[in-house]
Design a protein around this motif. Sequence first.
Motif, PDB file in Angstrom:
ATOM      1  N   ARG A  48      41.522  32.114  53.862  1.00  0.00           N
ATOM      2  CA  ARG A  48      40.736  31.054  54.503  1.00  0.00           C
ATOM      3  C   ARG A  48      40.634  29.822  53.605  1.00  0.00           C
ATOM      4  O   ARG A  48      40.498  29.927  52.388  1.00  0.00           O
ATOM      5  N   ASN A  49      40.681  28.667  54.241  1.00  0.00           N
ATOM      6  CA  ASN A  49      40.442  27.382  53.601  1.00  0.00           C
ATOM      7  C   ASN A  49      38.991  26.955  53.827  1.00  0.00           C
ATOM      8  O   ASN A  49      38.316  27.433  54.749  1.00  0.00           O
ATOM      9  N   ASN A  50      38.541  26.019  52.989  1.00  0.00           N
ATOM     10  CA  ASN A  50      37.267  25.338  53.204  1.00  0.00           C
ATOM     11  C   ASN A  50      36.089  26.304  53.324  1.00  0.00           C
ATOM     12  O   ASN A  50      35.277  26.229  54.255  1.00  0.00           O
ATOM     13  N   VAL A  51      36.022  27.209  52.350  1.00  0.00           N
ATOM     14  CA  VAL A  51      34.869  28.099  52.208  1.00  0.00           C
ATOM     15  C   VAL A  51      34.117  27.672  50.951  1.00  0.00           C
ATOM     16  O   VAL A  51      34.688  27.617  49.868  1.00  0.00           O
ATOM     17  N   GLU A  52      32.843  27.392  51.098  1.00  0.00           N
ATOM     18  CA  GLU A  52      32.006  26.936  49.986  1.00  0.00           C
ATOM     19  C   GLU A  52      30.894  27.952  49.748  1.00  0.00           C
ATOM     20  O   GLU A  52      30.132  28.277  50.666  1.00  0.00           O
ATOM     21  N   ILE A  53      30.812  28.445  48.523  1.00  0.00           N
ATOM     22  CA  ILE A  53      29.716  29.322  48.118  1.00  0.00           C
ATOM     23  C   ILE A  53      28.928  28.584  47.051  1.00  0.00           C
ATOM     24  O   ILE A  53      29.469  28.225  46.002  1.00  0.00           O
ATOM     25  N   HIS A  54      27.642  28.331  47.324  1.00  0.00           N
ATOM     26  CA  HIS A  54      26.867  27.542  46.377  1.00  0.00           C
ATOM     27  C   HIS A  54      25.400  27.951  46.409  1.00  0.00           C
ATOM     28  O   HIS A  54      24.897  28.491  47.390  1.00  0.00           O
ATOM     29  N   HIS A  55      24.726  27.706  45.282  1.00  0.00           N
ATOM     30  CA  HIS A  55      23.303  28.020  45.142  1.00  0.00           C
ATOM     31  C   HIS A  55      23.005  29.427  45.650  1.00  0.00           C
ATOM     32  O   HIS A  55      22.058  29.666  46.413  1.00  0.00           O
ATOM     33  N   THR A  56      23.861  30.351  45.228  1.00  0.00           N
ATOM     34  CA  THR A  56      23.747  31.750  45.625  1.00  0.00           C
ATOM     35  C   THR A  56      23.755  32.622  44.377  1.00  0.00           C
ATOM     36  O   THR A  56      24.420  32.305  43.394  1.00  0.00           O
ATOM     37  N   LYS A  57      23.010  33.715  44.425  1.00  0.00           N
ATOM     38  CA  LYS A  57      22.963  34.671  43.332  1.00  0.00           C
ATOM     39  C   LYS A  57      23.635  35.953  43.795  1.00  0.00           C
ATOM     40  O   LYS A  57      23.266  36.512  44.840  1.00  0.00           O
ATOM     41  N   ILE A  58      24.625  36.413  43.024  1.00  0.00           N
ATOM     42  CA  ILE A  58      25.357  37.634  43.370  1.00  0.00           C
ATOM     43  C   ILE A  58      25.289  38.539  42.154  1.00  0.00           C
ATOM     44  O   ILE A  58      25.846  38.218  41.097  1.00  0.00           O
ATOM     45  N   ILE A  59      24.637  39.684  42.297  1.00  0.00           N
ATOM     46  CA  ILE A  59      24.351  40.523  41.142  1.00  0.00           C
ATOM     47  C   ILE A  59      24.589  41.997  41.462  1.00  0.00           C
ATOM     48  O   ILE A  59      24.518  42.438  42.601  1.00  0.00           O
ATOM     49  N   ASN A  60      24.915  42.739  40.412  1.00  0.00           N
ATOM     50  CA  ASN A  60      24.899  44.205  40.449  1.00  0.00           C
ATOM     51  C   ASN A  60      25.889  44.812  41.450  1.00  0.00           C
ATOM     52  O   ASN A  60      25.580  45.810  42.108  1.00  0.00           O
ATOM     53  N   PHE A  61      27.077  44.232  41.549  1.00  0.00           N
ATOM     54  CA  PHE A  61      28.153  44.865  42.293  1.00  0.00           C
ATOM     55  C   PHE A  61      29.071  45.594  41.306  1.00  0.00           C
ATOM     56  O   PHE A  61      29.247  45.152  40.171  1.00  0.00           O
ATOM     57  N   TYR A  62      29.647  46.687  41.727  1.00  0.00           N
ATOM     58  CA  TYR A  62      30.386  47.550  40.809  1.00  0.00           C
ATOM     59  C   TYR A  62      31.653  46.890  40.290  1.00  0.00           C
ATOM     60  O   TYR A  62      31.938  46.925  39.092  1.00  0.00           O
ATOM     61  N   ASN A  63      32.437  46.245  41.168  1.00  0.00           N
ATOM     62  CA  ASN A  63      33.757  45.737  40.788  1.00  0.00           C
ATOM     63  C   ASN A  63      33.814  44.220  40.674  1.00  0.00           C
ATOM     64  O   ASN A  63      34.334  43.700  39.689  1.00  0.00           O
ATOM     65  N   SER A  64      33.321  43.492  41.662  1.00  0.00           N
ATOM     66  CA  SER A  64      33.400  42.026  41.657  1.00  0.00           C
ATOM     67  C   SER A  64      32.255  41.445  42.471  1.00  0.00           C
ATOM     68  O   SER A  64      31.873  42.004  43.510  1.00  0.00           O
ATOM     69  N   ALA A  65      31.763  40.305  42.020  1.00  0.00           N
ATOM     70  CA  ALA A  65      30.768  39.589  42.817  1.00  0.00           C
ATOM     71  C   ALA A  65      31.437  38.834  43.955  1.00  0.00           C
ATOM     72  O   ALA A  65      31.015  38.913  45.109  1.00  0.00           O
ATOM     73  N   VAL A  66      32.513  38.077  43.615  1.00  0.00           N
ATOM     74  CA  VAL A  66      33.185  37.223  44.603  1.00  0.00           C
ATOM     75  C   VAL A  66      34.685  37.266  44.359  1.00  0.00           C
ATOM     76  O   VAL A  66      35.136  37.149  43.215  1.00  0.00           O
ATOM     77  N   ILE A  67      35.451  37.403  45.446  1.00  0.00           N
ATOM     78  CA  ILE A  67      36.914  37.335  45.395  1.00  0.00           C
ATOM     79  C   ILE A  67      37.374  36.249  46.350  1.00  0.00           C
ATOM     80  O   ILE A  67      36.992  36.245  47.526  1.00  0.00           O
ATOM     81  N   SER A 104      42.926  47.774  32.209  1.00  0.00           N
ATOM     82  CA  SER A 104      42.463  46.413  32.426  1.00  0.00           C
ATOM     83  C   SER A 104      41.056  46.446  33.017  1.00  0.00           C
ATOM     84  O   SER A 104      40.332  47.420  32.855  1.00  0.00           O
ATOM     85  N   GLY A 105      40.685  45.366  33.690  1.00  0.00           N
ATOM     86  CA  GLY A 105      39.367  45.283  34.285  1.00  0.00           C
ATOM     87  C   GLY A 105      39.326  44.249  35.383  1.00  0.00           C
ATOM     88  O   GLY A 105      40.308  43.566  35.665  1.00  0.00           O
ATOM     89  N   SER A 106      38.185  44.117  36.023  1.00  0.00           N
ATOM     90  CA  SER A 106      38.002  43.177  37.128  1.00  0.00           C
ATOM     91  C   SER A 106      37.223  41.959  36.647  1.00  0.00           C
ATOM     92  O   SER A 106      36.728  41.922  35.522  1.00  0.00           O
ATOM     93  N   GLY A 107      37.104  40.968  37.521  1.00  0.00           N
ATOM     94  CA  GLY A 107      36.350  39.770  37.219  1.00  0.00           C
ATOM     95  C   GLY A 107      35.132  39.658  38.107  1.00  0.00           C
ATOM     96  O   GLY A 107      35.177  40.025  39.285  1.00  0.00           O
ATOM     97  N   ILE A 108      34.034  39.139  37.558  1.00  0.00           N
ATOM     98  CA  ILE A 108      32.889  38.818  38.421  1.00  0.00           C
ATOM     99  C   ILE A 108      33.344  37.853  39.501  1.00  0.00           C
ATOM    100  O   ILE A 108      33.085  38.060  40.692  1.00  0.00           O
TER     101      ILE A 108
END
Length: 438
Positions: free
Chosen positions: A79-98, A134-138
């Motif tokens: 998807r194009n033109n997706v904006e994530i802002h002023h959001t808190k993403i915490i305590n996920f096992y692998n990634s907060a946002v992909i 290796s590992g994942s990214g927040i």
Amino acid sequence: TYTETQTCNLAIGVSIEGDGMNTSIVKSSVSGQWSAFLMLESQTNGTNGNQSISNITFDGQYVSETNYKTWMGIWVVARNNVEIHHTKIINFYNSAVIFDGNTVTDPVTEPFYATGNSFHDCIALNSARIFGTSGSGILSIGGQDGMQVYNNTIIQDQRPNFKNGWPIKLWDNGWLKGCRINNNILTKAPYVGTYPGENGDWDFAIEFFNIKGLEIDHNTIQGSIDLNYNYKGTYAYCAWIHHNTMSRTTLNTHFESGIIFEFDTETAIVENNVLNNISNGVSFNTRNGTILSNCVIGKNMFTNLGYGIGTGTAGGILVISEGTNNPVITNLYIYQNTITAAPGKEPFVGIDLESMNLGSANGVIIRNNIINGFTEAFIKGSSPTNMNNVVIVHNQVTSNGNNNKPLWPGGDPTNYTYDYKLGDPNDQNGINFRTTGN
């Protein structure tokens, strides 16, 4: 505060807006391998999402390595033109946002790029793991053209040793062009291993593959930057890394890197950064026939550099071989840097060109730098030297081994200019290295 039990599949054109990060809180109890709480997935590349997520907290309910719920917080695909802002993403096992720009898994050739996506003014914590080698990214991103990542706080240091992943990492082999990472606070847990990759862990705060026109600037970073397969394409540089502060509070007792370029690197510009309390400043980690061309390292502060427990070459600016010692260097400019060793933990060499006895270099200019406190020499070459058109002038070199002179075990370079004068590091003599290479 809400608890959700199912994945939410968010349609295109639909946005989510909360009342605020501290007042609108959603806890996800979605479970299972590769589970995700919020999916923004399309089957057609380039789908216009035209949507945003803001003013809300998502909590994946990670407590420990044996007590957690949801693997991924927000997963955006094609998807194009997706904006994530002023959001808190915490305590996920692998990634907060992909952010995955296309529908191809691990593309080995240049894929379709998503455009118009951004991640800014967010807080993302405790959401990246170590697995395998290796590992994942927040925040994990791949297949992005012009993505903007700014004003975020991304911290991964809450888990036990060898369990903390990366603050920012590539997704699906990377493939990023024209992206910018700026004004973020990025913290990776201090490295505790004795060799790179021990138990799957590395010292990376940022790791990307397949980049063009990447800008990383004005960030405060604890952890290293690792960039692989670096080409400029139609841009002025493969990477422009500037005005960042990369420092630990104290010098890590274990080896920890600064800025790393791996494989081919075309027109990398590293300038006006402060790197402090780590083991090395900038390293080019080369493999078989790696090409380094038109790279500029200028006006940086590399201070209190010291060796640490474990495998790694400490120093200021280094060309390191991963076994083949045959990089091909064309035009490397090093100017107006301050490079100082940590008292009591002094590395051997300030500028290390030892790993190129089977390679070559043409056009290496080192001038107007301050280099202090390295035990063997402020600069050292390989044997044979294999360097042509080398200029080392107007540097202030003090308290280094070899009587503050360059160390060439294989003999002086061909077409070599060197002076013993203590120059003024603020005087470039009107020369702009970035545009003229002189």
